[in-house]
Structure formats: structure tokens, C-alpha cells
Write an enzyme that holds these catalytic residues in place. Sequence first.
Site, PDB file in Angstrom:
ATOM      1  N   GLU A  41     -11.222  -0.944  -3.668  1.00 19.90           N
ATOM      2  CA  GLU A  41     -10.516  -0.312  -2.554  1.00 19.90           C
ATOM      3  C   GLU A  41      -9.295   0.431  -3.097  1.00 19.90           C
ATOM      4  O   GLU A  41      -9.070   0.500  -4.304  1.00 19.90           O
ATOM      5  CB  GLU A  41     -10.085  -1.358  -1.521  1.00 19.90           C
TER       6      GLU A  41
ATOM      7  N   ASP B 252       0.834  -1.210   0.000  1.00 18.59           N
ATOM      8  CA  ASP B 252       0.000   0.000   0.000  1.00 18.59           C
ATOM      9  C   ASP B 252       0.871   1.263   0.000  1.00 18.59           C
ATOM     10  O   ASP B 252       0.672   2.173   0.806  1.00 18.59           O
ATOM     11  CB  ASP B 252      -0.923   0.015   1.229  1.00 18.59           C
TER      12      ASP B 252
END
Length: 325
Positions: A203, A21
Site C-alpha cells: 500500500e 500518511d
Amino acid sequence: MDVTNYRETAYNKPFIEQRADPYVYRDGEGNYYFTASVPAYDRIVLRRADSIKGLKDAPEKTLWVKHESGEQSLHIWAPEIHFLDGEWYIYYAAGDKDDEWEIRPYVLRCTGADPMADAWEELGMMQAAEEDPFSFHAFSLDATVLENQGERYYIWAEKTGVGKQISNLYIAKMESPTRLSTAQVLLTTPDYDWERVDFWVNEGPAILKHDGMIYLTFSASATGACYCMGLMYAREDADLLDPRSWTKLRHPVLKTDEEAGVYGPGHNSFVKAEDGVTDLCVYHARPYDEIIGNPLYDPNRHAMIMKVEYDKEGFPVFRYQTHNI
């Protein structure tokens, strides 16, 4: 890496190892900041350099560590650093070890001007608008901030439904760095087969602006080799809270490539290179596909980087490249 099917190629060499991420921010003085999820999911880290290349070997500082119990005691995920209204903020998600999927969005603020040297304070959960009874009452994570034409927007993923829930992306205007001013608007839900592998997931939103357009990338499906990156777009002058302003592409723009040895690419961020013109995409991926146990806890999602290219119509093109920046 203790795996049997790892094959190094010219395309899967990590930019920064074991950092999922990834988020990179460039400040007004040309400094680059890098933060990401660490494999233990227990802290927020930050590194700084005066170039993109410099981030690779820059010293990393732990800014904040999870609580021992209760809220923010588990699953510290996907931090992003932003400079808003003259102050530094970090947006991240966290869970509760007594209810591990009680994931909610939280905010940190730096108490001084130097995010690497000064202390950070907790500001608690991100707050919904008063007229919004829905936001942040379920599994919520992966928030990013979009600034456009004098307005500021918060974009995040939140699950809805019963049983095996669906993760959608939502958008709302921001009243302040810690509170929304409008009710949530649904941006995208998993419509297509590539968004529905193992889990129905949208997401990891990220924003790229180019030639009057806003491109929003997002990640889809479960966190193994099926993980991939989709794309939506809208005009900069459009009403961004109107779902009709946005168009979602039918197919993913970045996905597993076995020949390149890149598996499960996604959860990216965008930043300008040192020339102030070239757009860079920083994303995570694995260099193998056979994962022992739950893919979520495999530590080898590495940060990787590529230059963004544009086609003749101005759309971004994402290609695995044989070099790091």
C-alpha cells in the site's frame, strides 16, 4: 505520550506530531502544502508554508469533514493534494460507519485558485474505465498520481481474494482527474516475508524520479513495528503499464530500527527541497513499539523527514538522520 517504552533519540524527533500518511506538495511558486491522516480519521486538513521547515508550525485548516452517515462517514485516510489541469484536487479514502471496511477512493476539487482560502467540493468516487469491471469494487485506498512523458497515471492499493484478503498495488492511465482510461494492471503483490507480517499488504505508493528512472516506494505488512517500506523501479521511457518494466527489490529499504528508536516507518511522500535539487522523503513512524490495542488507532504515528541520498549506481538510499530539515 502515555507509554512506558518511549525513548527519545536523535533520530525519532517528529517533524509534525500525530500526522500519519504524510503528503507534501510543492507548487510552481515554491509554496509547500502538507496534508495527512489525523488520529480521529474524521477530516481533511491542509497547511501551507514557504519552506519545508515552516510547515512544522504553520496553521492548519480543516478543508472538509466526514459525513454523519453513509459513504464517507468513517476512516478518512491518506489524503494527497495535486495540481492538475490548472485546478487543485485532493485524493483520499473513506469508509461507511455502517460497514467500516467499505473503503473506497474519493476526490475533492477546490472551487478557486487558493486551496487554503477557497471552498472544496466533493466529486464522488474515483471512476474506473468503462472496460474495467474490477477496480474500486473492494477495499481501495492510498491513491497517488504519476505524471510521466505526457501521460498521467493513477496508482492505488486494492484488496483481492476471500477471507483474509491481500492488498496489492495497481496502476492505470487517467482520462481525467476523476476517471481512469485503462483497466487496472497489477504492479506488485506481497511476495516476500517482510510484506506478510500479520497481514499481506502492499500500500501507500509514492513516486520519486531521478536520472531517467522512476522509483516507486510502497509500504508493507500491518501497521505496527513490522510496517516497512519497499521499492520498485522502472525507466522513465518504459511502458509503465507493462509489469515487466518494473523490478521490485528483494528487501525493504526502510524498516524498524530499535537503536534509533524508530518503529514502523512507511507511507511516505517525496518532495524537492528549496534548492530544487535535494530530494526529501517525508514518512510516518512511531517512537516506541509496545502499542496498547489496535495499532491502527494509536495516535502517535508522527510525520518525519529525511534527505534522500543516492548510491554510486543512482539508487536512492534511505538513512535515519540526526536532524530535521
